[in-house]
Scaffold this motif. Structure first.
Motif, PDB file in Angstrom:
ATOM      1  N   GLN A 109      11.386  -2.263   0.985  1.00  0.00           N
ATOM      2  CA  GLN A 109      10.762  -0.935   1.004  1.00  0.00           C
ATOM      3  C   GLN A 109       9.555  -0.958   1.945  1.00  0.00           C
ATOM      4  N   PRO A 110       9.373   0.070   2.773  1.00  0.00           N
ATOM      5  CA  PRO A 110       8.207   0.101   3.662  1.00  0.00           C
ATOM      6  C   PRO A 110       6.904   0.066   2.862  1.00  0.00           C
ATOM      7  N   MET A 111       5.933  -0.703   3.336  1.00  0.00           N
ATOM      8  CA  MET A 111       4.645  -0.805   2.662  1.00  0.00           C
ATOM      9  C   MET A 111       3.941   0.548   2.582  1.00  0.00           C
ATOM     10  N   THR A 112       4.150   1.391   3.575  1.00  0.00           N
ATOM     11  CA  THR A 112       3.460   2.680   3.596  1.00  0.00           C
ATOM     12  C   THR A 112       3.931   3.631   2.501  1.00  0.00           C
ATOM     13  N   THR A 113       5.044   3.300   1.831  1.00  0.00           N
ATOM     14  CA  THR A 113       5.525   4.150   0.742  1.00  0.00           C
ATOM     15  C   THR A 113       4.989   3.702  -0.612  1.00  0.00           C
ATOM     16  N   LEU A 114       4.250   2.597  -0.642  1.00  0.00           N
ATOM     17  CA  LEU A 114       3.701   2.122  -1.911  1.00  0.00           C
ATOM     18  C   LEU A 114       2.466   2.935  -2.270  1.00  0.00           C
ATOM     19  N   SER A 115       2.249   3.121  -3.564  1.00  0.00           N
ATOM     20  CA  SER A 115       1.011   3.750  -4.018  1.00  0.00           C
ATOM     21  C   SER A 115      -0.143   2.777  -3.803  1.00  0.00           C
ATOM     22  N   GLY A 116      -1.369   3.282  -3.995  1.00  0.00           N
ATOM     23  CA  GLY A 116      -2.533   2.420  -3.810  1.00  0.00           C
ATOM     24  C   GLY A 116      -2.524   1.238  -4.753  1.00  0.00           C
ATOM     25  N   GLY A 117      -2.139   1.494  -6.036  1.00  0.00           N
ATOM     26  CA  GLY A 117      -2.081   0.405  -7.000  1.00  0.00           C
ATOM     27  C   GLY A 117      -0.996  -0.600  -6.671  1.00  0.00           C
ATOM     28  N   GLU A 118       0.155  -0.109  -6.187  1.00  0.00           N
ATOM     29  CA  GLU A 118       1.244  -1.013  -5.800  1.00  0.00           C
ATOM     30  C   GLU A 118       0.832  -1.873  -4.612  1.00  0.00           C
ATOM     31  N   ALA A 119       0.101  -1.280  -3.667  1.00  0.00           N
ATOM     32  CA  ALA A 119      -0.375  -2.058  -2.516  1.00  0.00           C
ATOM     33  C   ALA A 119      -1.330  -3.153  -2.970  1.00  0.00           C
ATOM     34  N   ALA A 120      -2.164  -2.852  -3.973  1.00  0.00           N
ATOM     35  CA  ALA A 120      -3.070  -3.875  -4.510  1.00  0.00           C
ATOM     36  C   ALA A 120      -2.264  -5.009  -5.138  1.00  0.00           C
ATOM     37  N   ARG A 121      -1.153  -4.672  -5.809  1.00  0.00           N
ATOM     38  CA  ARG A 121      -0.306  -5.717  -6.400  1.00  0.00           C
ATOM     39  C   ARG A 121       0.398  -6.536  -5.318  1.00  0.00           C
ATOM     40  N   ALA A 122       0.749  -5.874  -4.217  1.00  0.00           N
ATOM     41  CA  ALA A 122       1.357  -6.605  -3.099  1.00  0.00           C
ATOM     42  C   ALA A 122       0.382  -7.630  -2.544  1.00  0.00           C
ATOM     43  N   LEU A 123      -0.904  -7.244  -2.443  1.00  0.00           N
ATOM     44  CA  LEU A 123      -1.923  -8.177  -1.978  1.00  0.00           C
ATOM     45  C   LEU A 123      -2.070  -9.343  -2.949  1.00  0.00           C
ATOM     46  N   LEU A 124      -2.026  -9.050  -4.261  1.00  0.00           N
ATOM     47  CA  LEU A 124      -2.083 -10.131  -5.254  1.00  0.00           C
ATOM     48  C   LEU A 124      -0.878 -11.052  -5.106  1.00  0.00           C
ATOM     49  N   ALA A 125       0.309 -10.476  -4.906  1.00  0.00           N
ATOM     50  CA  ALA A 125       1.511 -11.304  -4.731  1.00  0.00           C
ATOM     51  C   ALA A 125       1.367 -12.206  -3.507  1.00  0.00           C
ATOM     52  N   ALA A 126       0.797 -11.676  -2.431  1.00  0.00           N
ATOM     53  CA  ALA A 126       0.602 -12.480  -1.220  1.00  0.00           C
ATOM     54  C   ALA A 126      -0.306 -13.672  -1.502  1.00  0.00           C
ATOM     55  N   ILE A 127      -1.359 -13.437  -2.304  1.00  0.00           N
ATOM     56  CA  ILE A 127      -2.264 -14.537  -2.660  1.00  0.00           C
ATOM     57  C   ILE A 127      -1.517 -15.583  -3.478  1.00  0.00           C
ATOM     58  N   LEU A 128      -0.784 -15.134  -4.487  1.00  0.00           N
ATOM     59  CA  LEU A 128      -0.121 -16.068  -5.399  1.00  0.00           C
ATOM     60  C   LEU A 128       1.018 -16.833  -4.728  1.00  0.00           C
ATOM     61  N   LEU A 129       1.558 -16.284  -3.637  1.00  0.00           N
ATOM     62  CA  LEU A 129       2.627 -16.970  -2.898  1.00  0.00           C
ATOM     63  C   LEU A 129       2.085 -17.937  -1.848  1.00  0.00           C
ATOM     64  N   SER A 130       0.793 -17.890  -1.581  1.00  0.00           N
ATOM     65  CA  SER A 130       0.207 -18.659  -0.481  1.00  0.00           C
ATOM     66  C   SER A 130       0.224 -20.151  -0.760  1.00  0.00           C
ATOM     67  N   ARG A 131       0.499 -20.910   0.300  1.00  0.00           N
ATOM     68  CA  ARG A 131       0.467 -22.371   0.214  1.00  0.00           C
ATOM     69  C   ARG A 131      -0.385 -22.951   1.346  1.00  0.00           C
ATOM     70  N   TYR A 132      -1.442 -22.259   1.698  1.00  0.00           N
ATOM     71  CA  TYR A 132      -2.361 -22.748   2.728  1.00  0.00           C
ATOM     72  C   TYR A 132      -3.136 -23.959   2.206  1.00  0.00           C
ATOM     73  N   ASP A 133      -3.570 -24.791   3.144  1.00  0.00           N
ATOM     74  CA  ASP A 133      -4.475 -25.887   2.768  1.00  0.00           C
ATOM     75  C   ASP A 133      -5.833 -25.327   2.355  1.00  0.00           C
ATOM     76  N   VAL A 134      -6.281 -24.300   3.079  1.00  0.00           N
ATOM     77  CA  VAL A 134      -7.549 -23.628   2.773  1.00  0.00           C
ATOM     78  C   VAL A 134      -7.280 -22.133   2.722  1.00  0.00           C
ATOM     79  N   LEU A 135      -7.646 -21.497   1.614  1.00  0.00           N
ATOM     80  CA  LEU A 135      -7.415 -20.064   1.448  1.00  0.00           C
ATOM     81  C   LEU A 135      -8.756 -19.354   1.308  1.00  0.00           C
ATOM     82  N   LEU A 136      -8.969 -18.335   2.143  1.00  0.00           N
ATOM     83  CA  LEU A 136     -10.209 -17.563   2.162  1.00  0.00           C
ATOM     84  C   LEU A 136      -9.904 -16.160   1.649  1.00  0.00           C
TER      85      LEU A 136
END
Length: 562
Positions: A158-185
């Motif tokens: 689904q296009p990101m632009t069709t997400l509500s503001g709250g859904e976009a915030a959850r997408a950002l949380l999902a991106a954090i939780l999926l991250s496997r960087y050595d250093v995360l800022l």
């Protein structure tokens, strides 16, 4: 793994960061604090290599160390799907692109094998091999996929632009939780998260094997998730580090400040004592010379003895002056601008402030599309994204001087309930009633009152009906000086718009405050001052918040959980 030494950054001739040094090694959990606009986000972007610095060095050890930066708000690109957004934000998209380039180079040059192997290792380290199934599972975990976990879930595409503001915030949380960087800022990752999302974020920060540096104004999060605090100082733009979480930082900071006040007091007392002695010695010397000249003494030996005594006092005065110069100057601790918020009703309302009777509030899904949803917390979990959201039937009565907290998961309808109470969302069934004499002051989650292309001062004058001089004076108390008030509202930061709306509440003499996530975009000093002002407020208070420390400070009489 990541080391910055003596970093300095200036903008428009003004210092942002001065001689800042930080280091991040595996397992480090570092919180960054300081007033809004002080340079916390700039520091993170410099460490990530996104923004340049004027002086100093940033070094990765080893050079292949992966560093990820996630901004305050989701930043979808045109045509980008949810899956594509997650691939980009976890670093997998860039790593795949490099791997494709080196795979093509390998066909023409067998000596490129080492570069190809390095690129492949990078993709695997960042979790690129199984990102899609993990993304589906994670999105379901944060409430984005309605509980489904199928690899081919259509919502991943689904296009990101069709997400509500709250859904976009959850997408950002999902991106954090999926991250496997050595250093995360992470820059303000707690904004717009509900309690469940905060728990997931805290667990991730605590358990991830790499290093994490996070800018946050959530004191409970800083207590639970970090083990070191870096403070960017307002007056010097230097950084100083404290061991422990938020509570340990406050205790250590206050101890340092107290010791500096004591040292400054000792210095001032000793300086003043020596200055008094110097003045006395100089007075004696000058008085002795004058008396010797006027005495009429004819014996030159007696006159010489009197002059010698006066010169001796002058010599002592010079010794005292040198002692003053040798004193080590101890400056008084910096006392910068602090929010001075006073909220008092000009008149009381009736005993019943508002009432809902079997009220049902229905909101269509269309308003939540296009990335411009009015209320961040209505995130589709209750059906906004599916075409509609229905809250109720609800029976609720709010009385004079009630202090009510409204809590619940994102999407449960907290902002919808506020809209129903205030009449900004229509009641489709049942009844709504607002009591006589109620003067409502609302702080909505979008902070949109001063977000248009209109000069802030012009908009504030219209909304407040205050004289020009009084409006300027009031805005200045909220840190909005001539530099800010003549700018378009759309160019102000969310924190600056929040302070402007708080100033409007103070000007209105309201007796019923309705605050939706009031701590979002405020720095910690402003949040603490807001707590003090609300503790003294004698009217009715209705507040939506996921800031646990803030809710604890409000002495709520009731909590409503949706």
């Amino acid at each position: 793994m990541l080391r910055a030494a003596a970093i300095s950054r200036h903008q428009g001739g003004q210092p942002i960061l001065v001689d800042v040094s930080v280091s991040l090694d595996a397992g480090d959990r570092v919180g960054v604090v300081g007033p809004n606009g002080i340079g916390k986000s700039t520091l993170l972007r410099i460490l990530a290599g996104i923004e340049p610095h004027d002086a100093g060095t940033v070094e990765r050890r080893p050079r292949a160390t992966t560093v990820g930066y996630l901004p305050q708000e989701p930043d979808p690109r045109d045509g980008e799907t949810l899956l594509a957004y997650l691939r980009r934000r976890t670093g997998v998209a860039d790593a795949d692109r490099v791997l494709d380039e080196r795979t093509a180079a390998l066909a023409d040059d067998v000596d490129a094998l080492d570069a190809y192997t390095e690129a492949l290792d990078q993709v695997l380290a960042l979790g690129g091999a199984d990102l899609e199934p993990r993304a589906a599972e994670m999105c379901a975990s944060v409430g984005l996929l309605g509980g489904t976990t199928g690899v081919g879930d259509e919502r991943l595409h689904q296009p990101m632009t069709t997400l509500s503001g709250g859904e976009a915030a959850r997408a950002l949380l999902a991106a954090i939780l999926l991250s496997r960087y050595d250093v995360l800022l992470l820059d303000e990752p707690t904004n717009n998260l509900d309690f469940a999302g905060l728990d997931q974020l805290e667990a991730f920060v605590r358990d991830t094997p790499g290093a994490v540096m996070v800018v946050s104004h959530d004191r409970s999060f800083l207590d639970r998730a970090v083990t070191r605090i870096v403070e960017i100082q307002e007056h010097s733009h230097h950084a100083r580090a404290f061991a422990g979480g938020w509570s340990e930082y406050v205790a250590a900071r206050d101890l340092v400040t107290s010791q500096q006040y004591d040292a400054h007091g000792t210095y001032v007392a000793e300086r003043d004592r020596l200055r008094d002695r110097q003045r006395t010695q100089t007075s004696w010397s000058e008085g002795g010379v004058r008396r010797a000249k006027r005495s009429g003494e004819t014996d030159k030996h007696i006159r010489q003895r009197k002059v010698a005594r006066s010169e001796k006092q002058a010599s002592k005065a010079k010794i005292t002056e040198r002692a003053i110069e040798r004193l080590e100057v101890v400056d008084k601790p910096w006392e910068g601008w602090r929010l001075d918020l006073q909220l008092q009703p000009t008149a009381r309302s009736g005993d019943v402030v508002a009432r809902l009777e079997a009220a049902v509030i229905t909101r269509g899904g269309g308003a939540a599309r296009g990335g411009a949803v009015e209320d961040e917390d209505e995130a589709g979990g209750g059906g906004v994204g599916a075409g509609g959201f229905e809250l109720g039937p609800i029976d609720l009565e709010i009385g004079w001087q009630d202090r009510i907290g409204i809590v619940g998961r994102n999407g449960s309808g907290k902002s919808t309930l506020i809209g129903g109470l205030l009449g900004t969302h229509p009641i489709t069934r049942g009844e709504r009633w607002l009591g006589p004499g109620v003067v409502v002051g609302e702080l909505d989650q979008s902070r949109g009152r001063f977000a248009d292309d209109e000069v802030l001062l012009t908009a504030f004058l219209r909304e407040s009906s205050m004289p020009l001089s009084e409006a300027r004076s009031l805005l200045a108390k909220f840190g909005l000086t001539a530099e800010h008030v003549d700018r378009l509202g759309s160019t102000l930061s969310p924190g600056e718009r929040s302070r402007a709306e708080l100033a409007l509440l103070m000007a209105g003499g309201v007796n019923c405050l309705v605050l939706d996530e009031p701590t979002n975009h405020l720095d910690l000093a402003a949040i603490e001052q807001l707590e003090v002002a609300l503790a003294a407020f004698e009217g009715t208070l209705v507040v939506v918040s996921h800031d646990r420390r803030f809710l604890e400070a409000l002495s709520l009489t009731r909590t409503i959980e949706l």
